[in-house]
Design a protein around this motif. Structure first.
Motif, mmCIF file in Angstrom:
data_model
loop_
_atom_site.group_PDB
_atom_site.id
_atom_site.type_symbol
_atom_site.label_atom_id
_atom_site.label_comp_id
_atom_site.label_asym_id
_atom_site.label_seq_id
_atom_site.Cartn_x
_atom_site.Cartn_y
_atom_site.Cartn_z
ATOM 1 N N GLY A 3 -7.096 20.665 0.909
ATOM 2 C CA GLY A 3 -6.899 20.489 -0.515
ATOM 3 C C GLY A 3 -5.538 19.914 -0.855
ATOM 4 O O GLY A 3 -5.303 19.489 -1.986
ATOM 5 N N HIS A 4 -4.646 19.890 0.150
ATOM 6 C CA HIS A 4 -3.272 19.429 -0.062
ATOM 7 C C HIS A 4 -2.929 18.153 0.712
ATOM 8 O O HIS A 4 -2.028 17.417 0.303
ATOM 9 N N ARG A 5 -3.602 17.908 1.833
ATOM 10 C CA ARG A 5 -3.322 16.762 2.683
ATOM 11 C C ARG A 5 -4.654 16.177 3.177
ATOM 12 O O ARG A 5 -5.668 16.873 3.211
ATOM 13 N N PRO A 6 -4.687 14.916 3.584
ATOM 14 C CA PRO A 6 -5.935 14.367 4.127
ATOM 15 C C PRO A 6 -6.492 15.237 5.253
ATOM 16 O O PRO A 6 -5.750 15.680 6.139
ATOM 17 N N GLU A 7 -7.770 15.504 5.182
ATOM 18 C CA GLU A 7 -8.388 16.435 6.127
ATOM 19 C C GLU A 7 -8.220 15.989 7.572
ATOM 20 O O GLU A 7 -8.209 14.805 7.880
ATOM 21 N N HIS A 8 -8.081 16.977 8.429
ATOM 22 C CA HIS A 8 -7.959 16.765 9.879
ATOM 23 C C HIS A 8 -6.691 16.012 10.282
ATOM 24 O O HIS A 8 -6.599 15.523 11.407
ATOM 25 N N SER A 9 -5.726 15.911 9.391
ATOM 26 C CA SER A 9 -4.458 15.283 9.754
ATOM 27 C C SER A 9 -3.514 16.336 10.330
ATOM 28 O O SER A 9 -3.675 17.543 10.096
ATOM 29 N N ARG A 10 -2.523 15.875 11.067
ATOM 30 C CA ARG A 10 -1.537 16.806 11.624
ATOM 31 C C ARG A 10 -0.863 17.604 10.508
ATOM 32 O O ARG A 10 -0.680 18.828 10.626
ATOM 33 N N SER A 11 -0.505 16.923 9.421
ATOM 34 C CA SER A 11 0.174 17.636 8.337
ATOM 35 C C SER A 11 -0.744 18.666 7.689
ATOM 36 O O SER A 11 -0.281 19.731 7.259
ATOM 37 N N ALA A 12 -2.057 18.397 7.613
ATOM 38 C CA ALA A 12 -2.999 19.376 7.056
ATOM 39 C C ALA A 12 -3.074 20.618 7.930
ATOM 40 O O ALA A 12 -3.121 21.752 7.433
ATOM 41 N N TYR A 13 -3.069 20.432 9.233
ATOM 42 C CA TYR A 13 -3.112 21.572 10.145
ATOM 43 C C TYR A 13 -1.812 22.362 10.114
ATOM 44 O O TYR A 13 -1.811 23.600 10.037
ATOM 45 N N GLU A 14 -0.688 21.666 10.169
ATOM 46 C CA GLU A 14 0.602 22.360 10.179
ATOM 47 C C GLU A 14 0.842 23.093 8.865
ATOM 48 O O GLU A 14 1.366 24.219 8.852
ATOM 49 N N LEU A 15 0.431 22.477 7.747
ATOM 50 C CA LEU A 15 0.580 23.142 6.458
ATOM 51 C C LEU A 15 -0.304 24.378 6.375
ATOM 52 O O LEU A 15 0.092 25.401 5.796
ATOM 53 N N ALA A 16 -1.495 24.317 6.937
ATOM 54 C CA ALA A 16 -2.389 25.479 6.924
ATOM 55 C C ALA A 16 -1.741 26.675 7.608
ATOM 56 O O ALA A 16 -1.871 27.820 7.150
ATOM 57 N N VAL A 17 -1.041 26.422 8.706
ATOM 58 C CA VAL A 17 -0.323 27.498 9.384
ATOM 59 C C VAL A 17 0.755 28.056 8.471
ATOM 60 O O VAL A 17 0.893 29.278 8.305
ATOM 61 N N GLU A 18 1.519 27.172 7.832
ATOM 62 C CA GLU A 18 2.590 27.598 6.936
ATOM 63 C C GLU A 18 2.057 28.408 5.757
ATOM 64 O O GLU A 18 2.717 29.341 5.277
ATOM 65 N N LEU A 19 0.867 28.081 5.286
ATOM 66 C CA LEU A 19 0.309 28.718 4.095
ATOM 67 C C LEU A 19 -0.412 30.024 4.395
ATOM 68 O O LEU A 19 -0.964 30.648 3.485
ATOM 69 N N GLY A 20 -0.418 30.442 5.651
ATOM 70 C CA GLY A 20 -0.932 31.761 5.979
ATOM 71 C C GLY A 20 -2.356 31.830 6.466
ATOM 72 O O GLY A 20 -2.921 32.935 6.546
ATOM 73 N N ALA A 21 -2.975 30.710 6.812
ATOM 74 C CA ALA A 21 -4.352 30.747 7.320
ATOM 75 C C ALA A 21 -4.427 31.570 8.602
ATOM 76 O O ALA A 21 -3.527 31.524 9.447
#
Length: 337
Positions: free
Chosen positions: A12-30
């Motif tokens: 919802g914040h970065r293009p899906e399946h991108s490195r930044s989407a994955y790294e942000l998901a970790v930061e956001l508590g997933a």
């Protein structure tokens, strides 16, 4: 308690399946991250929602790949575009990723073209480097289609996980809309949890390939008898929100009472975990009573919807905005195990 699974990363914040989407998901508590797995021509598992990639990459703007545009029938649907299995990894890695829903998520689309396509091992590296344990919920896509094309998904996944040291890892879950590939992974002793995905309607591609027009429907596989049988093979099932919330009321955010879900109650009684997809806050994806204003891209009363879903006792929710799902979980007084 309910696990929050970042759907294709923080998509919802970065293009899906991108490195930044994955790294942000970790930061956001997933608690875990869900990638979709499709193969290249040379058997590399890459992270794309579908094997047709014109909607999520710049392939249509790349003249050197114009000759690869074609039409295929994938799981009974005719699709035209560019397909991962027609590229080598060296070719595919040159593509740049794009937001799949740019009109709905322009802030994410602002990152278009900044990153490339990733392999499964790239995501495993991100998870291994995370500051806390973060799980993987890998969805195997179109396994029967790829098997017929000479790309055996169970073998490819088992090999990739083994090479990365993830085979049998406690952080691992594998899901698919096809039981055959899950059973193949079980026979290989790949390890982790096996979860059977079910659409609200229709039949699984492997069942259609085996039985044609008399293939059992997903709905027929949600009887008590079928669920009890799956419990002997699989860890859980994953159903869409409509199936999960059928017949339930959307209660207030601060209401502590459980929300009864027939499929959750029956699956739990059979010994199966239950997952659901996909929590999204935009009006376009919310039940009509919870939409606010006329802009489909604006956020509606997502808290009321998310908390109602969580109070069904579902074991995991997939969310495009993992931060919002984590917040909703806190509102109902839960946290991940």
């Amino acid at each position: 308690m309910t696990r929050v699974i970042a759907h294709r990363g923080a998509s919802g914040h970065r293009p899906e399946h991108s490195r930044s989407a994955y790294e942000l998901a970790v930061e956001l508590g997933a608690d875990a991250i869900e990638p979709d797995l499709v193969p290249t021509r040379d058997g590399v598992l890459v992270l794309r929602h579908e094997n047709e990639v014109s909607g999520t990459t710049d392939v249509a703007d790349r003249p050197e790949f114009a000759h690869l545009r074609t039409s295929k029938t994938v799981d009974g649907q005719v699709v035209t575009g560019w397909f991962t299995e027609d590229f080598t990894w060296d070719e595919l890695r040159t593509l740049r990723v794009r937001e799949r829903l740019p009109a709905l998520r322009p802030a994410s689309a602002a990152y278009d073209g900044q990153e490339g396509v990733l392999r499964l091992e790239d995501l495993l590296g991100i998870l291994d480097a995370a500051p806390r344990p973060v799980g993987l919920v890998a969805e195997v896509k179109h396994a029967t289609f790829f098997e017929q094309a000479g790309l055996p998904m169970a073998q490819l996944l088992d090999d990739a996980l083994g090479a990365a040291g993830w085979r049998g890892d406690d952080r691992l879950t594998v899901e698919s809309f096809e039981k055959t590939v899950l059973r193949q992974l079980g026979a290989r002793r790949t390890g982790g949890r096996l979860v059977y995905l079910q659409e609200a309607r229709g039949s699984a591609a492997d069942e259609v390939a085996a039985h044609g027009s008399v293939a059992p429907s997903w709905a027929s596989e949600r009887t008590d008898e079928a669920l009890a049988g799956f419990a002997a093979e699989f860890h859980g099932i994953s159903v869409d929100l409509k199936t999960l919330m059928a017949g339930t009321d959307t209660a207030a955010v601060d209401d502590p009472r459980p929300v009864r879900s027939a499929i959750v109650d029956r699956a739990h009684a059979a010994g199966l975990a239950v997952y659901t997809w996909t929590l999204r806050p935009e009006n376009r994806f919310l039940p009509a009573p919870l939409r606010r204003g006329g802009d489909v891209a604006a956020h509606g009363d997502w808290e009321r919807w998310f908390t109602s879903v969580l109070r069904t006792g579902v074991d995991g929710v997939f969310a495009d905005h993992p931060d919002l799902a984590v917040r909703a979980r806190s509102l109902v007084g839960g946290s991940a195990d």
